[in-house]
Design a protein around this motif. Structure first.
Motif, PDB file in Angstrom:
ATOM      1  N   ILE A  90       0.828  -1.217   0.000  1.00 23.46           N
ATOM      2  CA  ILE A  90       0.000   0.000   0.000  1.00 23.46           C
ATOM      3  C   ILE A  90       0.862   1.268   0.000  1.00 23.46           C
ATOM      4  O   ILE A  90       0.651   2.148  -0.837  1.00 23.46           O
ATOM      5  CB  ILE A  90      -1.032  -0.026   1.143  1.00 23.46           C
ATOM      6  CG1 ILE A  90      -2.078  -1.112   0.836  1.00 23.46           C
ATOM      7  CG2 ILE A  90      -1.699   1.331   1.329  1.00 23.46           C
ATOM      8  CD1 ILE A  90      -3.025  -1.420   1.977  1.00 23.46           C
ATOM      9  N   PRO A  91       1.865   1.381   0.866  1.00 19.22           N
ATOM     10  CA  PRO A  91       2.710   2.587   0.793  1.00 19.22           C
ATOM     11  C   PRO A  91       3.481   2.705  -0.526  1.00 19.22           C
ATOM     12  O   PRO A  91       3.677   3.807  -1.033  1.00 19.22           O
ATOM     13  CB  PRO A  91       3.668   2.430   1.978  1.00 19.22           C
ATOM     14  CG  PRO A  91       2.908   1.587   2.945  1.00 19.22           C
ATOM     15  CD  PRO A  91       2.156   0.608   2.084  1.00 19.22           C
ATOM     16  N   LEU A  92       3.883   1.580  -1.113  1.00 23.02           N
ATOM     17  CA  LEU A  92       4.599   1.637  -2.394  1.00 23.02           C
ATOM     18  C   LEU A  92       3.733   2.177  -3.525  1.00 23.02           C
ATOM     19  O   LEU A  92       4.230   2.793  -4.455  1.00 23.02           O
ATOM     20  CB  LEU A  92       5.080   0.235  -2.796  1.00 23.02           C
ATOM     21  CG  LEU A  92       6.447  -0.192  -2.317  1.00 23.02           C
ATOM     22  CD1 LEU A  92       6.742  -1.602  -2.791  1.00 23.02           C
ATOM     23  CD2 LEU A  92       7.525   0.770  -2.768  1.00 23.02           C
ATOM     24  N   LEU A  93       2.453   1.917  -3.440  1.00 25.69           N
ATOM     25  CA  LEU A  93       1.541   2.360  -4.491  1.00 25.69           C
ATOM     26  C   LEU A  93       1.103   3.809  -4.321  1.00 25.69           C
ATOM     27  O   LEU A  93       0.331   4.323  -5.125  1.00 25.69           O
ATOM     28  CB  LEU A  93       0.310   1.444  -4.538  1.00 25.69           C
ATOM     29  CG  LEU A  93       0.584   0.042  -5.079  1.00 25.69           C
ATOM     30  CD1 LEU A  93      -0.595  -0.867  -4.804  1.00 25.69           C
ATOM     31  CD2 LEU A  93       0.898   0.109  -6.560  1.00 25.69           C
ATOM     32  N   ARG A  94       1.586   4.468  -3.287  1.00 24.82           N
ATOM     33  CA  ARG A  94       1.156   5.838  -2.999  1.00 24.82           C
ATOM     34  C   ARG A  94       1.569   6.817  -4.092  1.00 24.82           C
ATOM     35  O   ARG A  94       0.846   7.758  -4.382  1.00 24.82           O
ATOM     36  CB  ARG A  94       1.719   6.290  -1.662  1.00 24.82           C
ATOM     37  CG  ARG A  94       1.172   7.650  -1.295  1.00 24.82           C
ATOM     38  CD  ARG A  94       1.424   7.959   0.129  1.00 24.82           C
ATOM     39  NE  ARG A  94       0.744   9.201   0.447  1.00 24.82           N
ATOM     40  CZ  ARG A  94       1.233  10.113   1.223  1.00 24.82           C
ATOM     41  NH1 ARG A  94       2.391   9.923   1.802  1.00 24.82           N
ATOM     42  NH2 ARG A  94       0.563  11.206   1.479  1.00 24.82           N
ATOM     43  N   GLY A  95       2.694   6.597  -4.699  1.00 28.40           N
ATOM     44  CA  GLY A  95       3.167   7.517  -5.731  1.00 28.40           C
ATOM     45  C   GLY A  95       2.444   7.293  -7.038  1.00 28.40           C
ATOM     46  O   GLY A  95       1.237   7.465  -7.153  1.00 28.40           O
ATOM     47  N   GLY A 102     -11.457  -2.678  -2.418  1.00 29.17           N
ATOM     48  CA  GLY A 102     -11.550  -1.269  -2.781  1.00 29.17           C
ATOM     49  C   GLY A 102     -10.358  -0.402  -2.429  1.00 29.17           C
ATOM     50  O   GLY A 102     -10.439   0.822  -2.532  1.00 29.17           O
ATOM     51  N   LEU A 103      -9.242  -1.002  -2.036  1.00 24.45           N
ATOM     52  CA  LEU A 103      -8.071  -0.208  -1.673  1.00 24.45           C
ATOM     53  C   LEU A 103      -7.146   0.054  -2.862  1.00 24.45           C
ATOM     54  O   LEU A 103      -6.409   1.039  -2.876  1.00 24.45           O
ATOM     55  CB  LEU A 103      -7.286  -0.897  -0.555  1.00 24.45           C
ATOM     56  CG  LEU A 103      -8.047  -1.051   0.760  1.00 24.45           C
ATOM     57  CD1 LEU A 103      -7.256  -1.907   1.739  1.00 24.45           C
ATOM     58  CD2 LEU A 103      -8.367   0.299   1.359  1.00 24.45           C
ATOM     59  N   VAL A 104      -7.178  -0.851  -3.838  1.00 24.97           N
ATOM     60  CA  VAL A 104      -6.315  -0.746  -5.008  1.00 24.97           C
ATOM     61  C   VAL A 104      -7.177  -0.807  -6.260  1.00 24.97           C
ATOM     62  O   VAL A 104      -8.160  -1.547  -6.310  1.00 24.97           O
ATOM     63  CB  VAL A 104      -5.273  -1.896  -5.012  1.00 24.97           C
ATOM     64  CG1 VAL A 104      -4.566  -2.025  -6.348  1.00 24.97           C
ATOM     65  CG2 VAL A 104      -4.243  -1.688  -3.906  1.00 24.97           C
ATOM     66  N   LEU A 105      -6.789  -0.028  -7.261  1.00 23.48           N
ATOM     67  CA  LEU A 105      -7.462  -0.037  -8.558  1.00 23.48           C
ATOM     68  C   LEU A 105      -6.518  -0.667  -9.578  1.00 23.48           C
ATOM     69  O   LEU A 105      -5.323  -0.360  -9.605  1.00 23.48           O
ATOM     70  CB  LEU A 105      -7.825   1.384  -8.983  1.00 23.48           C
ATOM     71  CG  LEU A 105      -8.722   2.146  -8.005  1.00 23.48           C
ATOM     72  CD1 LEU A 105      -8.844   3.594  -8.429  1.00 23.48           C
ATOM     73  CD2 LEU A 105     -10.079   1.483  -7.896  1.00 23.48           C
ATOM     74  N   ARG A 111      -2.856   1.099  -8.812  1.00 26.46           N
ATOM     75  CA  ARG A 111      -2.724   2.357  -8.071  1.00 26.46           C
ATOM     76  C   ARG A 111      -3.715   2.313  -6.909  1.00 26.46           C
ATOM     77  O   ARG A 111      -4.633   1.504  -6.879  1.00 26.46           O
ATOM     78  CB  ARG A 111      -2.974   3.565  -8.966  1.00 26.46           C
ATOM     79  CG  ARG A 111      -4.365   3.654  -9.533  1.00 26.46           C
ATOM     80  CD  ARG A 111      -4.491   4.855 -10.481  1.00 26.46           C
ATOM     81  NE  ARG A 111      -5.725   4.828 -11.196  1.00 26.46           N
ATOM     82  CZ  ARG A 111      -6.888   5.298 -10.736  1.00 26.46           C
ATOM     83  NH1 ARG A 111      -6.942   5.869  -9.544  1.00 26.46           N
ATOM     84  NH2 ARG A 111      -7.975   5.228 -11.455  1.00 26.46           N
ATOM     85  N   LEU A 112      -3.520   3.216  -5.982  1.00 25.72           N
ATOM     86  CA  LEU A 112      -4.407   3.273  -4.825  1.00 25.72           C
ATOM     87  C   LEU A 112      -5.709   3.982  -5.167  1.00 25.72           C
ATOM     88  O   LEU A 112      -5.714   4.966  -5.908  1.00 25.72           O
ATOM     89  CB  LEU A 112      -3.732   4.006  -3.664  1.00 25.72           C
ATOM     90  CG  LEU A 112      -2.530   3.311  -3.035  1.00 25.72           C
ATOM     91  CD1 LEU A 112      -1.936   4.202  -1.952  1.00 25.72           C
ATOM     92  CD2 LEU A 112      -2.906   1.958  -2.477  1.00 25.72           C
ATOM     93  N   LEU A 153      -5.346   5.353   3.677  1.00 28.00           N
ATOM     94  CA  LEU A 153      -4.696   4.346   4.518  1.00 28.00           C
ATOM     95  C   LEU A 153      -3.182   4.399   4.380  1.00 28.00           C
ATOM     96  O   LEU A 153      -2.454   4.195   5.360  1.00 28.00           O
ATOM     97  CB  LEU A 153      -5.213   2.950   4.150  1.00 28.00           C
ATOM     98  CG  LEU A 153      -4.537   1.775   4.830  1.00 28.00           C
ATOM     99  CD1 LEU A 153      -4.701   1.858   6.349  1.00 28.00           C
ATOM    100  CD2 LEU A 153      -5.096   0.467   4.294  1.00 28.00           C
ATOM    101  N   SER A 154      -2.686   4.708   3.191  1.00 30.95           N
ATOM    102  CA  SER A 154      -1.232   4.703   2.967  1.00 30.95           C
ATOM    103  C   SER A 154      -0.516   5.683   3.881  1.00 30.95           C
ATOM    104  O   SER A 154       0.601   5.427   4.317  1.00 30.95           O
ATOM    105  CB  SER A 154      -0.907   5.013   1.507  1.00 30.95           C
ATOM    106  OG  SER A 154      -1.133   6.371   1.205  1.00 30.95           O
ATOM    107  N   ARG A 155      -1.152   6.795   4.191  1.00 31.45           N
ATOM    108  CA  ARG A 155      -0.523   7.790   5.073  1.00 31.45           C
ATOM    109  C   ARG A 155      -0.231   7.181   6.444  1.00 31.45           C
ATOM    110  O   ARG A 155       0.834   7.407   7.022  1.00 31.45           O
ATOM    111  CB  ARG A 155      -1.424   9.015   5.209  1.00 31.45           C
ATOM    112  CG  ARG A 155      -1.577   9.773   3.919  1.00 31.45           C
ATOM    113  CD  ARG A 155      -2.506  10.978   4.062  1.00 31.45           C
ATOM    114  NE  ARG A 155      -2.795  11.529   2.759  1.00 31.45           N
ATOM    115  CZ  ARG A 155      -3.973  11.434   2.149  1.00 31.45           C
ATOM    116  NH1 ARG A 155      -4.986  10.851   2.740  1.00 31.45           N
ATOM    117  NH2 ARG A 155      -4.141  11.946   0.957  1.00 31.45           N
ATOM    118  N   THR A 156      -1.161   6.411   6.949  1.00 35.93           N
ATOM    119  CA  THR A 156      -0.972   5.753   8.250  1.00 35.93           C
ATOM    120  C   THR A 156       0.083   4.667   8.154  1.00 35.93           C
ATOM    121  O   THR A 156       0.938   4.535   9.033  1.00 35.93           O
ATOM    122  CB  THR A 156      -2.311   5.163   8.734  1.00 35.93           C
ATOM    123  OG1 THR A 156      -3.244   6.232   8.860  1.00 35.93           O
ATOM    124  CG2 THR A 156      -2.165   4.452  10.053  1.00 35.93           C
TER     125      THR A 156
END
Length: 134
Positions: free
Chosen positions: A44-49, A80-83, A97-98, A105-108
């Motif tokens: 999830i954090p990797l997909l933030r960009g 529903g977290l990733v598209l 992508r997110l 959620l990625s921020r946390t």
């Protein structure tokens, strides 16, 4: 009351009741189970960009197998977290992508990742001290 009706009533009550993660029947427990997966915590954090392809993610997440990457991405997409975007090309070009909720959620999770990096030595030392006492 039939068991189907009882189940439907219980589900309706669970949906309208305030969330309480300490309650065994709370649907928020399923959310915690989903995001507590070690691969989800990393992906999830990797997909933030920017959107990323499967092979990019496979290279960036050390130790993940193709099977686990695919399974985790499917679970995150299903919830529903990733598209997933299939560009319908040959050769196949699929990007992940997110979603907006995944982005929130990625921020946390980025904070959790930074905490783990900053504190792993203390945790390792405590684990070693416990082994020595045993």
């Amino acid at each position: 009351m039939s068991s189907k009706k009882t189940t439907a009533v219980a589900e309706t009550q669970a949906e309208t009741a305030p969330a309480d993660v300490w309650s065994a029947g709370c649907p928020s427990r399923r959310v915690l189970e989903l995001i507590a997966n070690k691969w989800a915590l990393l992906l999830i954090p990797l997909l933030r960009g920017k959107p990323q392809r499967n092979n990019e993610l496979l290279r960036k997440v050390g130790g993940i197998s193709q099977k686990m990457l695919t399974q985790t991405l499917r679970d995150l997409e299903l919830n529903g977290l990733v598209l997933r975007e299939d560009h319908q090309t040959v050769p196949p070009h699929v990007e992940y992508r997110l979603s907006p909720i995944g982005l929130s959620l990625s921020r946390t999770l980025i904070a959790v990742d930074r905490w783990a990096e900053a504190n792993h030595a203390q945790i390792d030392a405590a684990r070693q001290a416990a082994r020595e006492r045993a």
